[in-house]
Design a protein around this motif. Sequence first.
Motif, PDB file in Angstrom:
ATOM      1  N   PHE A   1       0.794  -1.228   0.000  1.00  0.00           N
ATOM      2  CA  PHE A   1       0.000   0.000   0.000  1.00  0.00           C
ATOM      3  C   PHE A   1       0.827   1.279   0.000  1.00  0.00           C
ATOM      4  O   PHE A   1       0.281   2.363  -0.115  1.00  0.00           O
ATOM      5  CB  PHE A   1      -0.914   0.011   1.225  1.00  0.00           C
ATOM      6  N   SER A   2       2.129   1.173   0.167  1.00  0.00           N
ATOM      7  CA  SER A   2       2.938   2.384   0.245  1.00  0.00           C
ATOM      8  C   SER A   2       4.010   2.370  -0.833  1.00  0.00           C
ATOM      9  O   SER A   2       4.203   1.382  -1.529  1.00  0.00           O
ATOM     10  CB  SER A   2       3.602   2.496   1.620  1.00  0.00           C
ATOM     11  N   ASN A   3       4.695   3.472  -0.935  1.00  0.00           N
ATOM     12  CA  ASN A   3       5.799   3.556  -1.885  1.00  0.00           C
ATOM     13  C   ASN A   3       7.042   2.971  -1.228  1.00  0.00           C
ATOM     14  O   ASN A   3       8.037   3.651  -1.004  1.00  0.00           O
ATOM     15  CB  ASN A   3       6.032   5.007  -2.310  1.00  0.00           C
ATOM     16  N   SER A   4       6.960   1.708  -0.901  1.00  0.00           N
ATOM     17  CA  SER A   4       8.038   1.027  -0.205  1.00  0.00           C
ATOM     18  C   SER A   4       8.927   0.327  -1.225  1.00  0.00           C
ATOM     19  O   SER A   4       8.730   0.442  -2.432  1.00  0.00           O
ATOM     20  CB  SER A   4       7.459   0.021   0.799  1.00  0.00           C
ATOM     21  N   LYS A   5       9.895  -0.398  -0.737  1.00  0.00           N
ATOM     22  CA  LYS A   5      10.806  -1.134  -1.604  1.00  0.00           C
ATOM     23  C   LYS A   5      10.856  -2.584  -1.135  1.00  0.00           C
ATOM     24  O   LYS A   5      10.572  -2.886   0.024  1.00  0.00           O
ATOM     25  CB  LYS A   5      12.207  -0.512  -1.567  1.00  0.00           C
ATOM     26  N   LYS A   6      11.270  -3.475  -2.039  1.00  0.00           N
ATOM     27  CA  LYS A   6      11.314  -4.896  -1.691  1.00  0.00           C
ATOM     28  C   LYS A   6      12.285  -5.177  -0.540  1.00  0.00           C
ATOM     29  O   LYS A   6      12.170  -6.200   0.131  1.00  0.00           O
ATOM     30  CB  LYS A   6      11.668  -5.727  -2.918  1.00  0.00           C
TER      31      LYS A   6
ATOM     32  N   GLU B   1      -0.153  -9.341   3.021  1.00  0.00           N
ATOM     33  CA  GLU B   1      -1.129  -8.308   2.668  1.00  0.00           C
ATOM     34  C   GLU B   1      -1.435  -8.350   1.176  1.00  0.00           C
ATOM     35  O   GLU B   1      -0.517  -8.399   0.349  1.00  0.00           O
ATOM     36  CB  GLU B   1      -0.581  -6.923   3.039  1.00  0.00           C
ATOM     37  N   TYR B   2      -2.705  -8.311   0.846  1.00  0.00           N
ATOM     38  CA  TYR B   2      -3.133  -8.354  -0.564  1.00  0.00           C
ATOM     39  C   TYR B   2      -3.650  -6.990  -1.009  1.00  0.00           C
ATOM     40  O   TYR B   2      -4.476  -6.369  -0.345  1.00  0.00           O
ATOM     41  CB  TYR B   2      -4.236  -9.388  -0.767  1.00  0.00           C
ATOM     42  N   ASP B   3      -3.156  -6.547  -2.146  1.00  0.00           N
ATOM     43  CA  ASP B   3      -3.716  -5.390  -2.828  1.00  0.00           C
ATOM     44  C   ASP B   3      -3.714  -5.648  -4.332  1.00  0.00           C
ATOM     45  O   ASP B   3      -4.645  -5.293  -5.028  1.00  0.00           O
ATOM     46  CB  ASP B   3      -2.908  -4.133  -2.500  1.00  0.00           C
ATOM     47  N   ASP B   4      -2.641  -6.271  -4.806  1.00  0.00           N
ATOM     48  CA  ASP B   4      -2.468  -6.616  -6.209  1.00  0.00           C
ATOM     49  C   ASP B   4      -1.676  -7.927  -6.220  1.00  0.00           C
ATOM     50  O   ASP B   4      -0.810  -8.128  -5.369  1.00  0.00           O
ATOM     51  CB  ASP B   4      -1.702  -5.504  -6.930  1.00  0.00           C
TER      52      ASP B   4
ATOM     53  N   ARG C   1       2.981   4.168  -5.229  1.00  0.00           N
ATOM     54  CA  ARG C   1       2.080   3.468  -4.320  1.00  0.00           C
ATOM     55  C   ARG C   1       1.021   2.702  -5.105  1.00  0.00           C
ATOM     56  O   ARG C   1       0.405   3.246  -6.011  1.00  0.00           O
ATOM     57  CB  ARG C   1       1.391   4.448  -3.365  1.00  0.00           C
ATOM     58  N   ARG C   2       0.852   1.447  -4.766  1.00  0.00           N
ATOM     59  CA  ARG C   2      -0.213   0.602  -5.308  1.00  0.00           C
ATOM     60  C   ARG C   2      -0.181   0.521  -6.827  1.00  0.00           C
ATOM     61  O   ARG C   2      -1.215   0.324  -7.460  1.00  0.00           O
ATOM     62  CB  ARG C   2      -1.579   1.097  -4.817  1.00  0.00           C
TER      63      ARG C   2
END
Length: 808
Positions: free
Chosen positions: A505-510, A530-533, A693-694
């Motif tokens: 959900f955020s502009n995070s990194k692997k 966590e599921y979003d895509d 993000r997302r």
Amino acid sequence: MVWKKGLNLFLLLCMTVSFLSGNVSAQQEISAVSKTADEGEEGVNLAYGKQVAISQPDAVFDQIQGIGLYGSESPLNQAWKLTDGKYGDVTNWANTADWFVLYRKLKREVVIDLEQVSTINKISTGFGMRGDVGIAPPINVRFYVSNDGSDYRYLGKSEPDTPFYFEYTNGSNDMHRKVYAIDRTVDGQPLNVQGRFVKLVFAINIFGWMDEIEVIGKPGVVDGAELPPQRDDGFTYDQYAAPGAASSAEIRDQFLWYSGPMSASNSHFTDWTKEKAAAFLAYKDIYGRIRDWFFSDILAIPVTQMITPSGFDQAGNARYVTKEDLLAYLDFIFQEDTQLGAIDQAASEINRTLRTNQKVRVNMAIPFIEESSNFGDIYNDGSTLPLRAIDFADQVDDPASYEGRLEMARLAFENKKAAVRWYIEEVERRFQEAGYRNLVLNSFYWYHERIMEPTGEAELIQATSQYLKDKGYYFTWIPYIGPGSAYLWRDLGFTTASVQPNFAFSNSKKAIFPAISDLARRTGGALEIEYDDYRTLSQYLNYGVFEGYMTGAHNTYYLAAMPIVDGAYAFTPLDPTKVPDSLSAIRRGVYDQIYNYVKGRYEPTFGMHQSVDLSDPADLKVTVKLPLADHVVEGEFTLHYDQDHVTFSRFSLPAALQGKGTFQVDDSRKGRLKVSFRIDHPDHAIFADLLERRNPLAGAPDLITLHFVKRDARDDAALTSRMFAIDDSAVMKGKNGTVYRLWSDSDIIPGSPEDQLVSAFLAVKKAEETKMRADITYARVLVARLPHSPVRSELTDRLNELNRNHQS
């Protein structure tokens, strides 16, 4: 004034001056007494003027999430503020001259070098609190000593001298300074230890204002001071929360089951029927046959936008202000034929089918209750239950005094505990009255994902923990990464906790995954999936394999509203308004891959996206992209295309890959292209991270573009992106040798079992719409070709009903 036992006269005098006069220079002058006092029974402040080093072992989390520095954050080279003999200004929280300002970054380790091995009898420090501007002290501080700066011995931990729910501030700028002190060992003996290095360890949520550290004692080793023995600090671990263990609340894989009353337009999100419940309790094949148990552990949690009598907050989230708000949730989920009732019925059917006797464990969320003047009558005597300190002003002599405000806050806090106990007992009562045969209530869950210190939430959690422990229940939590919650859960009294990576959900990194995996191991916790895509979900699952938490830790699963249900019935939707489409295979893929992961059989996957350009019939382009590619150096895949409408002409490479590898396209089989490639050097491996993000497609690198030409006499309108599909035989290999299987947005492959099932389903649907004899007969032929299964039986029943209606 009412003060915690053990506070010495010096600190009492200092704080009294602070509260009554508000004179900063007076504070600093009194502080000087500690540094210059003659050596006596209490000793001197050995820390005054000594060198201080602060380490931030978790700063990487802010870096990965793109969180910058706070404007007033103190640089580490100003750590001398902590031993300069000056307390922070409690008359103006914005004056940070003598405060060391801490911002995020989770844990801090502060080390003072006393320059010689000394005798230590007391250690203390102060933190500011101003709740309305977000300044909060840590839940506790741990203290250690060492003679060599390497081998540290644990002394114990201290909580603040006054409760978190009590904040004594008069003016709009005042700060309440809370003191953390230790003068006894963990076994209760007066502190008399030797050490040269003193270490303080604590976790910061968001903002922390810290000031003077004092180490009271005597230079050299006197009075029989010894280096304390090695002790467990209850803070440092080196293993995940073990799946299925009592210390993990018996969790192996827990499904977050969201429910609650919603508006009519969104009611389908929480319309949990027996068929929908069976989708996450059991693993079903595409024909609806129950093959195995899927999730037998659920966390019952309110949807954020459920409707309560108190309405929504400014962010659109449900408010829990009165007992009626909580009853709105309980009334909804304790229905007989839907919600928990449907889950019980579905579990019964699964047990019959599989010949098992599996009980579904239920973990009930405790919503965060807001402060109000009247929570409601919980004693059935017509009384109110105020949760605000101000509502107890008439029960103290002087509501403006320190003592009066402390007592008012205590009385409000006792009512908060009573409200939570009432809710727990209400859940117990309803479970017992429902008489579920396949459900067992074994846990409770704290709904709020970070601690709100000024409300006394930390103490409320601790009190709730003891209450649940006495009743024999587990207590769990899923805090998000950012605040220091990942370090606090054990001290707060939770049985176990899963940390949210928040990658989806955020502009995070692997890089968040190995970092959080390490944090989970160090704190003895676990991670949330966590599921979003599906492409971001694959990263959670891949790193579950790489980091070992797939099988080495318990897992909790946030899977939004209905993706599991949509996946189970992807090719035969339960919703009569929906039909299978180009995303059906992806929906089913989510279902299958999560099941494989739960069973410990998941293999790392990669995503592949087809960008189809049909604007030029003479040059139809299918560009294959690799979103979130993980250092790919070689691979192969097969593209199916509709040879009746298009012919393959050539392929082209993106500029970034030209001259960096070998690419081949085999078009020897009509309707299929076999593509293979190898990158020459590991430094040129194909890699992509989450840039927006997302949006996993942002920055997704192109792999290859396949060019086609429309066949003559074919209508341009007949050209669609669904003429191209990649089958699941595709593999990729990373530069470290990891083999990845395809998990892509490919369409249904012609001639596959899924294609046959969808054809039969759509034929029945068409027959129901037209009611024509020819359509009914055709549909019956397609349905008869399906394996004996619940889906075939259901479709046959629908056709038989059509026949009866047609004959009448």
